[in-house]
Write an enzyme that holds these catalytic residues in place. Structure first.
Site, PDB file in Angstrom:
ATOM      1  N   GLY A 255      34.662  36.555  38.926  1.00 29.56           N
ATOM      2  CA  GLY A 255      34.910  37.818  39.589  1.00 29.56           C
ATOM      3  C   GLY A 255      35.784  38.086  40.169  1.00 29.56           C
ATOM      4  O   GLY A 255      37.229  37.833  40.412  1.00 29.56           O
ATOM      5  N   SER A 256      35.509  39.768  41.474  1.00 33.25           N
ATOM      6  CA  SER A 256      36.976  40.372  41.818  1.00 33.25           C
ATOM      7  C   SER A 256      36.980  39.185  42.955  1.00 33.25           C
ATOM      8  O   SER A 256      38.375  39.545  43.342  1.00 33.25           O
ATOM      9  CB  SER A 256      36.247  41.582  42.739  1.00 33.25           C
ATOM     10  OG  SER A 256      35.274  42.207  41.878  1.00 33.25           O
ATOM     11  N   THR A 257      36.441  38.206  43.537  1.00 32.80           N
ATOM     12  CA  THR A 257      37.636  37.109  44.465  1.00 32.80           C
ATOM     13  C   THR A 257      39.227  36.843  43.435  1.00 32.80           C
ATOM     14  O   THR A 257      39.847  36.599  44.009  1.00 32.80           O
ATOM     15  CB  THR A 257      36.316  36.016  44.767  1.00 32.80           C
ATOM     16  OG1 THR A 257      36.123  35.053  43.093  1.00 32.80           O
ATOM     17  CG2 THR A 257      35.771  36.154  45.250  1.00 32.80           C
TER      18      THR A 257
END
Length: 488
Positions: free
Chosen positions: A218-220
């Site tokens: 995801g956004s990591t």
């Protein structure tokens, strides 16, 4: 000599040669495989006739020891606080062999390692009972227990690393199991435990999610994209896409920001604001503009894609996937599509940023100790490569501090500046109807990092479809950071 006798003689010579070849194959080439085979009862009896070495935490606390018995097998393996440390120690069973560190360091623990040859000869001459060597780990036992307790009944993982050395300070995975049941000399106890632990329809407690499972980050993953953007000359004040939604090229598919929010003025935003607010459109466009080759090269600098990583536990290979067309590059830029990372790998990315852009090799073993307690080997910090220029790493750190300020969830620490990034990773056949994974990666104190953590909670934890990294994973990560900094 007549022909029949010559034929008989040749046949006998061939059979003798085949016999010698088979003996050589069995006793030389395959000897080690047969010796290590868990079904070899003679080896089993031999191993349990000697005192197996200990697995020890960083502060000297025994995690795996032995006790004497009165049965045919002279020693039984015992585990202190077994479920909390099982992802690290693994198990040692008379029926099911070994797993985890018990398997990776088996030769040392059972005393057959070449480094213990002189000791074995000495034991033979003096008549002393043979003993195995011991393994001292980098794991902080209090931090490991804190990570395990913070996960509670959730399914997930916590990995903590010391950025400057690559030492793995904690590696928790839940649900877990009690290796003492598998170490029992009662075959019925072992069989019952094994059946429950390996049930394919069960919660898979023996799966070490920290190193054996890969997830969409995801956004990591935007940290990797941001690192490449900085390497290409952008700054935290550079303008990037700020639209609330974009259409993937060649499709009718919309890629929106979380909750359809805009970034900046709705057209553009700064790179720092885009990371702090986790704007999907900004990082999807950035990934497309830099292209798959540059993105893959930057990811490799962080260790993503390394197929030979061991700590010494084997680690599943993280990957970016093929990125074969523009839409997949857009989606990869926000950590979706085919991007998959282990929690350990995500912790390494975070620790590398914390360490001024220098990636250290992660490791779990601190020292190898002989039966006489002398140190026969010690792991030195291994600097792998410079993944980022130090100035760019400092800029990304500042951006992550702003991200933490913008991140909700409980457990915020007073007096400690944390640099972080959250992720809410879609997965499954119908992602919008599937509970997302919740991520949180962070390091602290931001100005002089001592610990980097990666947390994943599978399937939204106890929040379900409404889960976000901030709601579910961030409180766990902050609790682990607080436990470490508070114990100094």
């Amino acid at each position: 000599m007549n022909t029949p006798l010559r034929r008989v003689g040749l046949a006998m010579m061939v059979m003798i040669l085949l016999l010698l070849g088979n003996l050589t194959y069995v006793q030389v080439i395959k000897a080690d495989d047969y010796r290590k085979n868990p079904l070899n009862r003679r080896v089993l009896l031999d191993q349990y006739s000697r005192e197996r070495g200990q697995i020890i935490a960083a502060d000297g606390t025994p995690l795996a020891s032995v006790e004497k018995t009165t049965d045919r097998l002279r020693y039984v393996r015992t585990y202190a606080n077994g479920p909390a440390f099982a992802p690290v120690t693994g198990y040692f069973s008379t029926t099911y062999g070994a797993g985890g560190m018990e398997r990776s360091e088996d030769d040392l623990l059972n005393g057959s390692d070449d480094r213990l040859f002189a000791r074995r000869v000495s034991d033979l001459i003096t008549g002393r009972d043979p003993k195995g060597g011991s393994v001292q780990l980098t794991v902080d036992p209090k931090l490991q227990e804190a990570a395990f307790q913070s996960l509670g009944n959730l399914t997930g993982s916590v990995v903590a690393i010391r950025p400057q050395t690559g030492e793995i300070l904690a590696m928790a995975s839940t649900p877990s199991y009690d290796p003492n049941l598998l170490a029992s000399h009662d075959a019925n106890v072992q069989e019952e435990a094994w059946g429950t632990l390996t049930d394919p329809d069960g919660p898979q407690p023996m799966l070490n999610r920290s190193v054996d499972q890969i997830y969409p980050p995801g956004s990591t993953f935007k940290l990797v994209v941001a690192a490449e953007a900085l390497a290409e000359g952008k700054t935290k004040d550079s303008e990037v896409d700020g639209r609330k939604s974009i259409t993937l090229p060649g499709t009718n598919t919309e890629l929106p920001n979380f909750n359809d929010s805009i970034c900046g003025n709705g057209t553009t935003a700064t790179l720092q604001e885009a990371l702090a607010k986790s704007c999907n459109t900004a990082f999807a466009v950035l990934a497309h503009d830099m292209g798959p080759d540059k993105l893959r090269k930057q990811a490799a600098k962080f260790g993503i894609g390394d197929s030979d990583l061991t700590i010494p536990l084997p680690v599943a290979q993280s990957t970016l996937g093929p990125m074969a067309d523009p839409p997949s590059v857009y989606q990869s830029g926000i950590g979706q599509k085919d991007v998959r990372l282990t929690p350990l790998q995500n912790a390494v990315v975070c620790a590398t940023i914390a360490n001024n852009g220098t990636r250290m090799a992660p490791h779990l073993v601190s020292k190898i100790i002989a039966p006489d307690l002398s140190v026969i080997d010690e792991t030195k910090p291994d600097e792998v490569e410079e993944a980022m220029d130090p100035k760019n790493a400092a800029a990304l750190r500042d951006m992550m501090v702003e991200s933490e300020k913008n991140t909700g969830g409980g457990g915020k620490l007073s007096g400690v500046t944390i640099a972080s990034k959250t992720g809410t990773a879609e997965h499954g056949v119908d992602p919008l109807a599937t509970k997302p994974h919740a991520w949180y990666v962070a390091f602290a104190p931001a100005e002089k990092p001592e610990i980097a953590v990666a947390v994943i909670v599978e399937d939204g934890g106890d929040v379900g479809l409404q889960a976000t990294g901030g709601k579910v994973a961030a409180p766990i990560g902050r609790a682990v950071i607080g436990a470490f900094l508070g114990s100094r």
